[in-house]
Design an enzyme around this catalytic site. Structure first.
Site, PDB file in Angstrom:
ATOM      1  N   TYR A  50       0.821  -1.212   0.000  1.00 31.95           N
ATOM      2  CA  TYR A  50       0.000   0.000   0.000  1.00 31.95           C
ATOM      3  C   TYR A  50       0.859   1.268   0.000  1.00 31.95           C
ATOM      4  O   TYR A  50       0.658   2.157  -0.834  1.00 31.95           O
ATOM      5  CB  TYR A  50      -0.964  -0.014   1.176  1.00 31.95           C
ATOM      6  CG  TYR A  50      -2.315  -0.632   0.859  1.00 31.95           C
ATOM      7  CD1 TYR A  50      -2.431  -1.686  -0.046  1.00 31.95           C
ATOM      8  CD2 TYR A  50      -3.483  -0.172   1.466  1.00 31.95           C
ATOM      9  CE1 TYR A  50      -3.651  -2.250  -0.326  1.00 31.95           C
ATOM     10  CE2 TYR A  50      -4.717  -0.738   1.186  1.00 31.95           C
ATOM     11  CZ  TYR A  50      -4.795  -1.776   0.284  1.00 31.95           C
ATOM     12  OH  TYR A  50      -6.016  -2.334   0.002  1.00 31.95           O
ATOM     13  N   GLU A  75       1.886   6.412  -7.065  1.00 35.45           N
ATOM     14  CA  GLU A  75       0.771   7.230  -7.537  1.00 35.45           C
ATOM     15  C   GLU A  75       1.071   8.721  -7.355  1.00 35.45           C
ATOM     16  O   GLU A  75       0.843   9.538  -8.261  1.00 35.45           O
ATOM     17  CB  GLU A  75      -0.509   6.857  -6.782  1.00 35.45           C
ATOM     18  CG  GLU A  75      -1.014   5.464  -7.103  1.00 35.45           C
ATOM     19  CD  GLU A  75      -2.134   5.029  -6.171  1.00 35.45           C
ATOM     20  OE1 GLU A  75      -2.803   5.908  -5.603  1.00 35.45           O
ATOM     21  OE2 GLU A  75      -2.329   3.806  -5.987  1.00 35.45           O
TER      22      GLU A  75
END
Length: 244
Positions: free
Chosen positions: A159, A166
């Site tokens: 994560y 991102e």
């Protein structure tokens, strides 16, 4: 009344619903496995001449666009109650990645060459292979413990890695948007409205600050619920009693 409700058996999913969910999840496993293969081939198998002839995005874009955007189906599944996922969390997870693919990488030339792209794709691919594999096997009630453990453990590293990738894509895109004013509308215009793509990118980036910790802690809560309770806890207590 409460006794009658609690005694009421849970409604089983129909065969068609199970077949649909299994097919969807299995196809996503195949798709993300192919993307992972593409990443490995691009960086470790194919030679430097291949990498010089094509960018990572041009090599992987078809599969990424198809299988990442197909995740929008999860929002529908959660909203209709076909799966137990939280619709709000599912919506943010799906839309944040779709924003990276459509609103960042596809929308700007800098997003396509961001160092965050391979980082994000690697984290997404490994995460989705495990996650969709877990869902597919769970439908047919054949989930090995190792798959359960991977589902609720690998997120601890993947994560943050995925979010880092991102945000790097967003950062590379905003630099281009700042100097080129791409996808923006300024007044005066017929709509009498203004829109800044540059500010939109920053708004989305800033939303990661309050939303990512909630998602991350939610997964830790799920991990504790699935891996950290029940028989394992009771067995450890029993062992401690025997030693005393």
């Amino acid at each position: 009344m409460s006794q009658s409700k609690s005694a009421k058996p849970k409604q089983e999913q129909g065969f068609l619903t199970k077949a649909y969910l299994f097919g969807y999840n299995a196809s996503q496993v195949v798709g993300w496995s192919y993307i992972l293969y593409q990443l490995a081939n691009y960086y470790f198998i194919a030679g430097p001449e291949f990498r010089a002839s094509i960018t990572l995005w041009d090599y992987t874009k078809l599969a990424v666009i198809v299988f990442q955007n197909a995740a929008a189906v999860e929002i529908v599944n959660a909203s209709l109650g076909l799966v137990k996922s939280n619709p709000v969390i599912t919506t943010f997870q799906v839309l944040s990645r779709m924003m990276v693919v459509i609103g960042v990488v596809m929308a700007t030339p800098t997003g396509k060459v961001s160092p965050g792209l391979p980082i994000a794709l690697l984290a997404w691919a490994v995460t989705e292979i495990i996650r969709y594999g877990y869902y597919a096997l769970n439908i047919v009630k054949l989930v090995p413990h190792i798959v359960v453990w991977l589902r609720y453990t690998t997120f601890i590293a993947l994560y943050p890695i995925g979010v880092t990738g991102e945000l790097l894509c967003f950062w590379w895109a905003q630099s281009y948007a700042r100097t080129n004013k791409v996808w923006s509308t300024e007044m005066p215009n017929s709509l009498n409205a203004t829109f800044s793509y540059f500010y939109l990118l920053w708004i989305v980036m800033l939303l990661y600050i309050p939303l990512f910790p909630q998602m991350y802690l939610h997964m830790f809560a799920q991990r504790k619920k699935i891996l950290g309770g029940g028989s394992a806890a009771s067995s450890s207590k029993d062992k401690s009693k025997k030693t005393h």
